[in-house]
Write a protein that holds these residues in place. Structure first.
Motif, PDB file in Angstrom:
ATOM      1  N   LEU A  81      49.290  17.089  99.107  1.00 39.09           N
ATOM      2  CA  LEU A  81      50.067  18.174  99.717  1.00 39.09           C
ATOM      3  C   LEU A  81      50.629  19.100  98.628  1.00 39.09           C
ATOM      4  CD1 LEU A  81      51.470  19.612 102.046  1.00 39.09           C
ATOM      5  CD2 LEU A  81      53.266  17.862 101.985  1.00 39.09           C
ATOM      6  N   ALA A  82      51.121  18.502  97.542  1.00 41.49           N
ATOM      7  CA  ALA A  82      51.683  19.305  96.443  1.00 41.49           C
ATOM      8  C   ALA A  82      50.581  20.156  95.807  1.00 41.49           C
ATOM      9  CB  ALA A  82      52.322  18.386  95.399  1.00 41.49           C
ATOM     10  N   ARG A  83      49.396  19.585  95.689  1.00 48.82           N
ATOM     11  CA  ARG A  83      48.275  20.359  95.105  1.00 48.82           C
ATOM     12  C   ARG A  83      47.889  21.503  96.040  1.00 48.82           C
ATOM     13  NH1 ARG A  83      46.055  15.268  94.217  1.00 48.82           N
ATOM     14  NH2 ARG A  83      44.349  15.724  95.658  1.00 48.82           N
ATOM     15  N   ALA A  84      47.840  21.217  97.344  1.00 46.63           N
ATOM     16  CA  ALA A  84      47.481  22.265  98.310  1.00 46.63           C
ATOM     17  C   ALA A  84      48.511  23.398  98.298  1.00 46.63           C
ATOM     18  CB  ALA A  84      47.364  21.663  99.712  1.00 46.63           C
ATOM     19  N   MET A  85      49.759  23.032  98.025  1.00 45.57           N
ATOM     20  CA  MET A  85      50.818  24.063  97.981  1.00 45.57           C
ATOM     21  C   MET A  85      50.851  24.770  96.635  1.00 45.57           C
ATOM     22  SD  MET A  85      54.057  22.455  99.981  1.00 45.57           S
ATOM     23  CE  MET A  85      54.051  22.308 101.770  1.00 45.57           C
ATOM     24  N   ILE A 108      58.576  13.817 100.847  1.00 41.70           N
ATOM     25  CA  ILE A 108      57.730  13.748  99.640  1.00 41.70           C
ATOM     26  C   ILE A 108      57.998  14.971  98.761  1.00 41.70           C
ATOM     27  CG2 ILE A 108      55.324  13.957  98.841  1.00 41.70           C
ATOM     28  CD1 ILE A 108      56.197  11.177  99.774  1.00 41.70           C
ATOM     29  N   LEU A 109      58.030  16.139  99.391  1.00 43.64           N
ATOM     30  CA  LEU A 109      58.273  17.378  98.623  1.00 43.64           C
ATOM     31  C   LEU A 109      59.649  17.341  97.974  1.00 43.64           C
ATOM     32  CD1 LEU A 109      56.782  19.883 101.227  1.00 43.64           C
ATOM     33  CD2 LEU A 109      55.732  19.178  99.055  1.00 43.64           C
ATOM     34  N   THR A 234      39.517  30.844 109.302  1.00 37.76           N
ATOM     35  CA  THR A 234      38.911  30.214 108.129  1.00 37.76           C
ATOM     36  C   THR A 234      39.879  30.284 106.948  1.00 37.76           C
ATOM     37  OG1 THR A 234      36.789  30.983 108.924  1.00 37.76           O
ATOM     38  CG2 THR A 234      36.863  30.235 106.641  1.00 37.76           C
ATOM     39  N   PRO A 235      40.165  29.138 106.339  1.00 36.03           N
ATOM     40  CA  PRO A 235      41.105  29.143 105.212  1.00 36.03           C
ATOM     41  C   PRO A 235      40.479  29.683 103.928  1.00 36.03           C
ATOM     42  CG  PRO A 235      40.310  26.917 105.637  1.00 36.03           C
ATOM     43  CD  PRO A 235      39.695  27.788 106.685  1.00 36.03           C
ATOM     44  N   SER A 236      41.341  29.987 102.935  1.00 33.84           N
ATOM     45  CA  SER A 236      40.832  30.412 101.623  1.00 33.84           C
ATOM     46  C   SER A 236      40.081  29.250 100.983  1.00 33.84           C
ATOM     47  CB  SER A 236      41.990  30.829 100.712  1.00 33.84           C
ATOM     48  OG  SER A 236      42.846  31.713 101.389  1.00 33.84           O
ATOM     49  N   PHE A 237      40.632  28.043 101.118  1.00 33.62           N
ATOM     50  CA  PHE A 237      39.932  26.819 100.709  1.00 33.62           C
ATOM     51  C   PHE A 237      40.592  25.626 101.378  1.00 33.62           C
ATOM     52  CE2 PHE A 237      43.284  27.532  97.590  1.00 33.62           C
ATOM     53  CZ  PHE A 237      43.839  26.279  97.394  1.00 33.62           C
ATOM     54  N   SER A 238      39.899  24.487 101.316  1.00 39.11           N
ATOM     55  CA  SER A 238      40.447  23.263 101.922  1.00 39.11           C
ATOM     56  C   SER A 238      40.414  22.142 100.903  1.00 39.11           C
ATOM     57  CB  SER A 238      39.619  22.834 103.135  1.00 39.11           C
ATOM     58  OG  SER A 238      39.679  23.812 104.135  1.00 39.11           O
ATOM     59  N   GLN A 239      41.337  21.226 101.045  1.00 39.13           N
ATOM     60  CA  GLN A 239      41.298  20.011 100.230  1.00 39.13           C
ATOM     61  C   GLN A 239      41.215  18.834 101.185  1.00 39.13           C
ATOM     62  OE1 GLN A 239      44.720  20.104  97.665  1.00 39.13           O
ATOM     63  NE2 GLN A 239      43.701  21.507  96.265  1.00 39.13           N
ATOM     64  N   THR A 240      40.136  18.079 101.081  1.00 40.38           N
ATOM     65  CA  THR A 240      39.933  16.995 102.030  1.00 40.38           C
ATOM     66  C   THR A 240      40.218  15.649 101.372  1.00 40.38           C
ATOM     67  OG1 THR A 240      38.230  18.334 103.062  1.00 40.38           O
ATOM     68  CG2 THR A 240      38.273  16.014 103.675  1.00 40.38           C
ATOM     69  N   GLY A 241      41.069  14.871 102.022  1.00 40.33           N
ATOM     70  CA  GLY A 241      41.381  13.533 101.517  1.00 40.33           C
ATOM     71  C   GLY A 241      40.723  12.490 102.401  1.00 40.33           C
ATOM     72  N   ASP A 247      44.223  22.738 104.873  1.00 42.51           N
ATOM     73  CA  ASP A 247      43.615  24.079 104.849  1.00 42.51           C
ATOM     74  C   ASP A 247      44.634  25.032 104.233  1.00 42.51           C
ATOM     75  OD1 ASP A 247      41.372  23.098 106.098  1.00 42.51           O
ATOM     76  OD2 ASP A 247      42.003  23.702 108.117  1.00 42.51           O
ATOM     77  N   VAL A 248      44.198  25.740 103.198  1.00 41.35           N
ATOM     78  CA  VAL A 248      45.121  26.604 102.452  1.00 41.35           C
ATOM     79  C   VAL A 248      44.767  28.071 102.703  1.00 41.35           C
ATOM     80  CG1 VAL A 248      46.041  27.162 100.176  1.00 41.35           C
ATOM     81  CG2 VAL A 248      45.321  24.821 100.687  1.00 41.35           C
ATOM     82  N   TYR A 249      45.745  28.829 103.174  1.00 41.26           N
ATOM     83  CA  TYR A 249      45.567  30.259 103.451  1.00 41.26           C
ATOM     84  C   TYR A 249      46.382  31.030 102.426  1.00 41.26           C
ATOM     85  CZ  TYR A 249      43.825  28.460 107.896  1.00 41.26           C
ATOM     86  OH  TYR A 249      43.120  27.777 108.852  1.00 41.26           O
TER      87      TYR A 249
END
Ligand SMILES: C[S@@+](CC[C@H](N)C(=O)[O-])C[C@H]1O[C@@H](n2cnc3c(N)ncnc32)[C@H](O)[C@@H]1O
Length: 253
Positions: A81-85, A108-109, A234-241, A247-249
């Motif tokens: 989550l921290a990386r996605a943010m 967590i944050l 559609t997001p700018s990119f996604s990080q899948t765990g 999904d990051v916009y």
């Protein structure tokens, strides 16, 4: 319509329990009823239990379970989550968790050192969260973390719509409920009551475009790993765990 009574078995908590019942506009009851749910105030916590089923009572305890484990092991690199943010040490972005829920992600944050404004619209979940935060603030181990949590009882859409332009957060986080395929089969036992109370957030799609107009840097949406994008955007990119996807916009200037 869910039937919920506020109950306490502790005489010294009677006036607090009655005040809570009045605040939530729920009946106060001296004992557990035959049907429905009980919001039980004890010296140790506030919890919500189903009066007849065996589902586990719902309470928010930041000192135990997953929250405690993640607090001890979390780092900016390790927390997806921290990386996605895009969070970095020694920075102080304004973060709004628009769907606070059980407060696990916000905690967590906060554990990583960030201040978080938490929005929750369910009055019952809000009461459980407020209780969990209050007790965490009173505990020397997590007090400083819990003090970074700022809970507001509101619908995020109303709050974001009324937010002055000068107070816009850099990051907005959205983690709406995701519809389960069968009635309760896919819901973990400890989450059954949470799902009963909150339902499915059918308006979640409309939160994303609004969040995108308010956030100055990015909006992060948590989804089940294989779920479609929220609002079909559609997001700018996604990080899948392993169990979920972020999904990051990104906001473009
Ligand atoms: C899946 S849970 C969030 C879980 C949370 N991320 C955590 O770590 O515990 C979704 C929560 O968002 C709340 N919610 C959904 N839409 C909302 C809105 N528009 N405003 C405020 N709260 C909302 C629901 O009531 C529910 O408690």
């Amino acid at each position: 319509m869910l039937i919920i009574n506020v109950v306490t078995h502790t005489p010294t908590l009677l006036s607090e329990a009655k005040a809570l019942a009045a605040e939530l506009q729920l009946p106060y009851s001296n004992s557990i009823e035959q049907t429905g749910y009980s919001l039980i105030l004890t010296p140790d916590h506030l919890c919500l239990q189903h009066n007849t089923s065996k589902s586990l009572p719902l309470k928010i305890d930041f000192l135990a379970g997953k929250s405690a484990y993640r607090r001890q092991h979390a780092s900016l690199k390790r927390e997806a989550l921290a990386r996605a943010m895009g969070l970095k040490n020694n920075t102080h972005p304004k973060i709004v968790d628009a769907t606070a829920g059980l407060g696990r992600d916000s905690f967590i944050l906060a554990g990583l050192g960030f201040e978080v404004t938490m929005l929750e619209r369910s009055p019952i979940i809000q009461a459980l969260l407020a209780d969990g935060i209050r007790r965490a603030i009173a505990d020397p181990i997590v007090s400083n973390i819990a003090k970074r949590l700022h809970l507001i009882s509101t619908d995020a859409k109303t709050w974001l719509t009324e937010l002055p332009a000068t107070e816009r957060p850099e990051i907005i986080y959205i983690d709406p409920m995701f519809p389960t395929r069968t009635k309760s089969a896919l819901v973990k036992k400890d989450m059954q009551i949470f799902h009963d109370i909150v339902g499915e957030d059918p308006d979640a799609d409309s939160l994303l475009p609004l969040a995108l107009t308010c956030a100055t840097k990015r909006v992060v949406v948590k989804r089940p790993r294989l779920a479609p994008h929220l609002a079909n955007m559609t997001p700018s990119f996604s990080q899948t765990g392993t169990s979920c996807r972020f999904d990051v916009y990104l906001k473009t200037k």
